[in-house]
Design a protein around this motif. Structure first.
Motif, PDB file in Angstrom:
ATOM      1  N   UNK A 113       9.251  18.355   5.145  1.00  0.00           N
ATOM      2  CA  UNK A 113       8.999  19.382   4.130  1.00  0.00           C
ATOM      3  C   UNK A 113       7.875  18.962   3.189  1.00  0.00           C
ATOM      4  N   UNK A 114       7.766  17.665   2.919  1.00  0.00           N
ATOM      5  CA  UNK A 114       6.720  17.227   1.990  1.00  0.00           C
ATOM      6  C   UNK A 114       5.336  17.435   2.592  1.00  0.00           C
ATOM      7  N   UNK A 115       5.240  17.342   3.918  1.00  0.00           N
ATOM      8  CA  UNK A 115       3.951  17.587   4.573  1.00  0.00           C
ATOM      9  C   UNK A 115       3.622  19.074   4.570  1.00  0.00           C
ATOM     10  N   UNK A 116       4.664  19.908   4.674  1.00  0.00           N
ATOM     11  CA  UNK A 116       4.423  21.350   4.686  1.00  0.00           C
ATOM     12  C   UNK A 116       4.067  21.855   3.295  1.00  0.00           C
ATOM     13  N   UNK A 117       4.684  21.263   2.272  1.00  0.00           N
ATOM     14  CA  UNK A 117       4.418  21.717   0.904  1.00  0.00           C
ATOM     15  C   UNK A 117       3.117  21.148   0.352  1.00  0.00           C
ATOM     16  N   UNK A 118       2.748  19.960   0.826  1.00  0.00           N
ATOM     17  CA  UNK A 118       1.543  19.320   0.315  1.00  0.00           C
ATOM     18  C   UNK A 118       0.315  19.736   1.100  1.00  0.00           C
ATOM     19  N   UNK A 119      -0.855  19.244   0.666  1.00  0.00           N
ATOM     20  CA  UNK A 119      -2.084  19.466   1.425  1.00  0.00           C
ATOM     21  C   UNK A 119      -2.960  18.207   1.461  1.00  0.00           C
ATOM     22  N   UNK A 120      -2.418  17.097   0.933  1.00  0.00           N
ATOM     23  CA  UNK A 120      -3.223  15.882   0.936  1.00  0.00           C
ATOM     24  C   UNK A 120      -2.383  14.659   0.646  1.00  0.00           C
ATOM     25  N   UNK A 121      -3.032  13.499   0.690  1.00  0.00           N
ATOM     26  CA  UNK A 121      -2.314  12.290   0.316  1.00  0.00           C
ATOM     27  C   UNK A 121      -3.238  11.351  -0.450  1.00  0.00           C
ATOM     28  N   UNK A 122      -2.567  10.514  -1.226  1.00  0.00           N
ATOM     29  CA  UNK A 122      -3.267   9.512  -2.028  1.00  0.00           C
ATOM     30  C   UNK A 122      -2.872   8.154  -1.468  1.00  0.00           C
ATOM     31  N   UNK A 123      -3.847   7.281  -1.262  1.00  0.00           N
ATOM     32  CA  UNK A 123      -3.525   5.915  -0.848  1.00  0.00           C
ATOM     33  C   UNK A 123      -3.603   5.020  -2.079  1.00  0.00           C
ATOM     34  N   UNK A 124      -2.494   4.371  -2.386  1.00  0.00           N
ATOM     35  CA  UNK A 124      -2.458   3.451  -3.519  1.00  0.00           C
ATOM     36  C   UNK A 124      -2.709   2.050  -2.969  1.00  0.00           C
ATOM     37  N   UNK A 125      -3.800   1.410  -3.377  1.00  0.00           N
ATOM     38  CA  UNK A 125      -4.089   0.095  -2.789  1.00  0.00           C
ATOM     39  C   UNK A 125      -3.048  -0.950  -3.195  1.00  0.00           C
ATOM     40  N   UNK A 126      -2.952  -1.949  -2.354  1.00  0.00           N
ATOM     41  CA  UNK A 126      -2.064  -3.108  -2.507  1.00  0.00           C
ATOM     42  C   UNK A 126      -2.011  -3.669  -3.928  1.00  0.00           C
TER      43      UNK A 126
ATOM     44  N   UNK B  53       0.856  -1.183   0.000  1.00  0.00           N
ATOM     45  CA  UNK B  53       0.000   0.000   0.000  1.00  0.00           C
ATOM     46  C   UNK B  53       0.893   1.234   0.000  1.00  0.00           C
ATOM     47  N   UNK B  54       0.582   2.181  -0.870  1.00  0.00           N
ATOM     48  CA  UNK B  54       1.388   3.397  -0.959  1.00  0.00           C
ATOM     49  C   UNK B  54       0.697   4.577  -0.308  1.00  0.00           C
ATOM     50  N   UNK B  55       1.511   5.433   0.308  1.00  0.00           N
ATOM     51  CA  UNK B  55       1.016   6.654   0.953  1.00  0.00           C
ATOM     52  C   UNK B  55       1.782   7.791   0.293  1.00  0.00           C
ATOM     53  N   UNK B  56       1.134   8.470  -0.657  1.00  0.00           N
ATOM     54  CA  UNK B  56       1.846   9.467  -1.467  1.00  0.00           C
ATOM     55  C   UNK B  56       1.331  10.864  -1.155  1.00  0.00           C
ATOM     56  N   UNK B  57       2.237  11.748  -0.797  1.00  0.00           N
ATOM     57  CA  UNK B  57       1.851  13.125  -0.506  1.00  0.00           C
ATOM     58  C   UNK B  57       1.680  13.892  -1.806  1.00  0.00           C
ATOM     59  N   UNK B  58       0.658  14.709  -1.848  1.00  0.00           N
ATOM     60  CA  UNK B  58       0.403  15.517  -3.041  1.00  0.00           C
ATOM     61  C   UNK B  58       0.018  16.944  -2.620  1.00  0.00           C
ATOM     62  N   UNK B  59       0.152  17.824  -3.584  1.00  0.00           N
ATOM     63  CA  UNK B  59      -0.371  19.179  -3.402  1.00  0.00           C
ATOM     64  C   UNK B  59      -1.484  19.356  -4.416  1.00  0.00           C
ATOM     65  N   UNK B  60      -2.680  19.564  -3.923  1.00  0.00           N
ATOM     66  CA  UNK B  60      -3.833  19.756  -4.810  1.00  0.00           C
ATOM     67  C   UNK B  60      -4.002  21.241  -5.066  1.00  0.00           C
ATOM     68  N   UNK B  61      -4.181  21.590  -6.316  1.00  0.00           N
ATOM     69  CA  UNK B  61      -4.437  22.993  -6.660  1.00  0.00           C
ATOM     70  C   UNK B  61      -5.406  23.042  -7.826  1.00  0.00           C
ATOM     71  N   UNK B  62      -5.987  24.212  -8.018  1.00  0.00           N
ATOM     72  CA  UNK B  62      -6.988  24.372  -9.058  1.00  0.00           C
ATOM     73  C   UNK B  62      -6.341  25.065 -10.246  1.00  0.00           C
ATOM     74  N   UNK B  63      -6.588  24.529 -11.425  1.00  0.00           N
ATOM     75  CA  UNK B  63      -6.097  25.203 -12.625  1.00  0.00           C
ATOM     76  C   UNK B  63      -7.233  25.177 -13.623  1.00  0.00           C
ATOM     77  N   UNK B  64      -7.652  26.359 -14.034  1.00  0.00           N
ATOM     78  CA  UNK B  64      -8.856  26.436 -14.842  1.00  0.00           C
ATOM     79  C   UNK B  64      -9.983  25.900 -13.986  1.00  0.00           C
TER      80      UNK B  64
END
Lengths: 397, 397
Positions: A363-376, A335-346
């Motif tokens: 730093x990745x937690x400070x720069x990001x605002x969410x995470x994606x869980x990649x299933x097994x 299972x993956x725990x990937x940090x992401x930064x979500x933003x709006x474009x258009x």
């Protein structure tokens, strides 16, 4: 490496619910109810006027019209909100009511003040009203038999208010307590940076309503860790560090020495694979990496779902769908725990993987605002693919 | 009736931000930062090994291969995580490093332990490594110049951790304090039900991180209300009840008597139209109906957005799109606050308006799990229309 899903299933079957305690209702906000409370009465208890006017029996005013008013005897006084009048309204009479007043027994409608004219102890009513016109009916505001809180609900403002209304002074809630140990010679002896992962975990637990009773540090020693762990009575005992798969598994040895009913070391989770999960006496011992992102991965991917399985309705983070700006790759079977930064474009939401560093990357937690869980079952997501993001921060507009 | 949008704009221009105070970082969870803190250093401060092995200068091992190892002088000891080694690695030598250890000055790569063989104070290296191979670079975990918190951010676990890492013992936060008065002769004198709207409002504010310093009751008297209101120093003063548009506007009269710089009575909001908003000395006086749903409507539709406009990033509720099972109707020119119950049927989310009772209907809050805001320009939404629901409870799966 143990499957996260399997360990979740096994552990949730072995854990007891936390002990319950009685707390004042006014102090229960954010706690988890240990009882189901069902409403026991109706509000309003009798029809209640929603206008200023005259309470009547609808049948008495049936012939009324603007050209041909019905005249009723007017009782003395004014019925005001908040009181219950025990008396019965005699046939052929009316009584003044303010908005919010309960009607007397027998009255079933209200003629608004603008359709009436008082004169010498009587009132002329220029409009017919249907039965229950201008009143709110018993039970419209609050009914019998509605669940106020169920076991495991996190008590929110409307729950608390209804418990007050029910006359409850106290409510039984789960005593969700945790203690935390951060293990490492360098943490005890001093290092080039200030250790903080124990505060990350403590704050995460506090934000879910846990009472964190102890936050300590210990050297890389199975004895020191076992002594601390053996002395703890909290429902949840968290140990950070000393969980490596190689030689530095002090914490794992310490947990083994407690003689737990259940213990696994190594979760199929990235980051966070070194986690160790043990159950003893129905209580949970969770050992995770001392690196912040690996620790958070263990909390978000393992502990939050586990708490929900055990019946504590800890809140889920808000979720949004967003398109990946770059590929996320995870090893097969993990299972993956990937940090992401979500933003709006258009008009669309985009999720940019925050690639910075590894499991230590605050730093990745400070720069990001969410995470994606990649299933097994997946090895990641492609660029442009729509993914579900769990948001811990706001999306800037 | 005053437009909600217009009053929001006017009031946010007149309000001061709440006063600031310094609190220990470890007690700052859920508070709103009154300062912007930017990270001031890098982690790791030097290249850090991500494997167990031998720190080297990459140029020294360039010719190495499985068949033709490079042999370097092996320094004594093992570099362990947590310490900074001031020394410089001499050319032609290597030093043992554990995972997480910082490299000495001059070293720029690590040969993994499995590609090496120690012998008599030397080490044979069977693999070349590129510069920065098997290390994490300075700044990968934490960098200079990254905002940790900005003014108005609600402090979350990752913010708090980074403040600890920065060495901050204290942080300036806004002192968001409120006091609440519930007005009504029936509340003071006793009624057929237990008054609870003041506890609903107090809990709502507490859940947003407010400190509620006083929750009192007063009779229907402008003098009593004015005396209480005049004695309060909190940034937010909330008064419930006594705001009717007719004669029972004790609270409005009391607020007028304080000589506010700004006051409006009557918001184009349904329910909640009797609200009165005043500003004095940069502080907010908000009077709302004592009926629970009308009060909540004022909090959700007026106060939550106002707090955000003033710069406090109070959390928004999670939002989902759902299809209405029945029409929602609101008067023209008025913002509507409609309670709904969101549930899943097949693959779609449906929102059923919870029609129960009026503005006093606590039952509607217990039966529902969200609300829909109907903007001023619309008279409602049709059955089957997709609407945005603000969720205060979970959608049952």
């Amino acid at each position: 490496m143990h499957s996260v899903g399997r360990v979740l299933g096994e552990v949730s079957g072995l854990l007891s619910r936390p002990p319950a305690e009685s707390v004042p209702v006014l102090d229960s906000l954010g706690r988890y109810s240990a009882e189901t409370v069902v409403s026991s009465f109706k509000l309003p208890p009798a029809p209640k006027s929603v206008v200023d006017g005259y309470a009547v029996r609808a049948e008495d005013v049936e012939p009324a019209s603007p050209g041909a008013p019905v005249t009723l005897r007017l009782l003395e006084g004014v019925l005001r909100p908040g009181s219950t009048e025990g008396f019965e309204l005699p046939r052929g009479s009316a009584v003044r009511v303010e908005t919010g007043a309960l009607l007397p027994v027998g009255a079933d409608a209200v003629v608004p003040v603008e359709d009436a004219l008082e004169e010498d102890g009587r009132v002329h009513l220029f409009r017919r009203v249907a039965r229950y016109e201008n009143v709110s009916l018993p039970g419209e505001e609050y009914e019998e038999g509605v669940p106020i809180v169920r076991v495991g609900d996190r008590i929110q403002p409307h729950h608390l208010s209804a418990l007050v209304l029910e006359g409850r002074s106290h409510v039984n809630v789960f005593r969700v307590e945790a203690s935390i140990l951060n293990v490492g010679d360098e943490i005890v002896g001093g290092t080039y940076f200030r250790p903080f992962t124990h505060f990350l975990v403590a704050s995460w637990l506090r934000s879910l309503g846990f009472r964190v009773t102890d936050v300590s540090v210990a050297p890389d020693s199975p004895e020191a860790v076992a002594e601390w762990a053996g002395s703890r009575g909290e429902w949840l005992v968290v140990i950070l560090g000393g969980t490596s798969m190689g030689g530095h598994d002090f914490t794992v040895k310490a947990l083994e020495s407690l003689g737990p009913e259940y213990i696994v070391h190594g979760l199929a989770l990235q980051p966070g694979k070194t986690a160790c999960v043990a159950v003893k006496g129905g209580r949970l011992y969770l050992a995770a990496s001392g690196l912040p992102v690996a620790a958070l991965s263990t909390l978000e991917v393992f502990l939050r779902p586990l708490l929900r399985r055990v019946g504590l309705k800890v809140p889920l983070l808000p979720r949004v769908k967003a398109r990946l700006t770059r590929r996320i790759t995870v090893k097969a079977g993990v299972v993956g725990f990937a940090r992401v930064r979500v933003y709006r474009e258009g008009g669309t939401l985009l999720a940019e993987p925050v690639m910075l560093g590894g499991s230590g990357a605050l730093a990745s937690l400070l720069r990001g605002n969410g995470y994606v869980i990649v299933p097994e079952g997946l090895e990641g997501y492609d660029e442009g693919e729509e993914v579900e993001v769990h948001l811990y921060g706001e999306v800037e507009e």
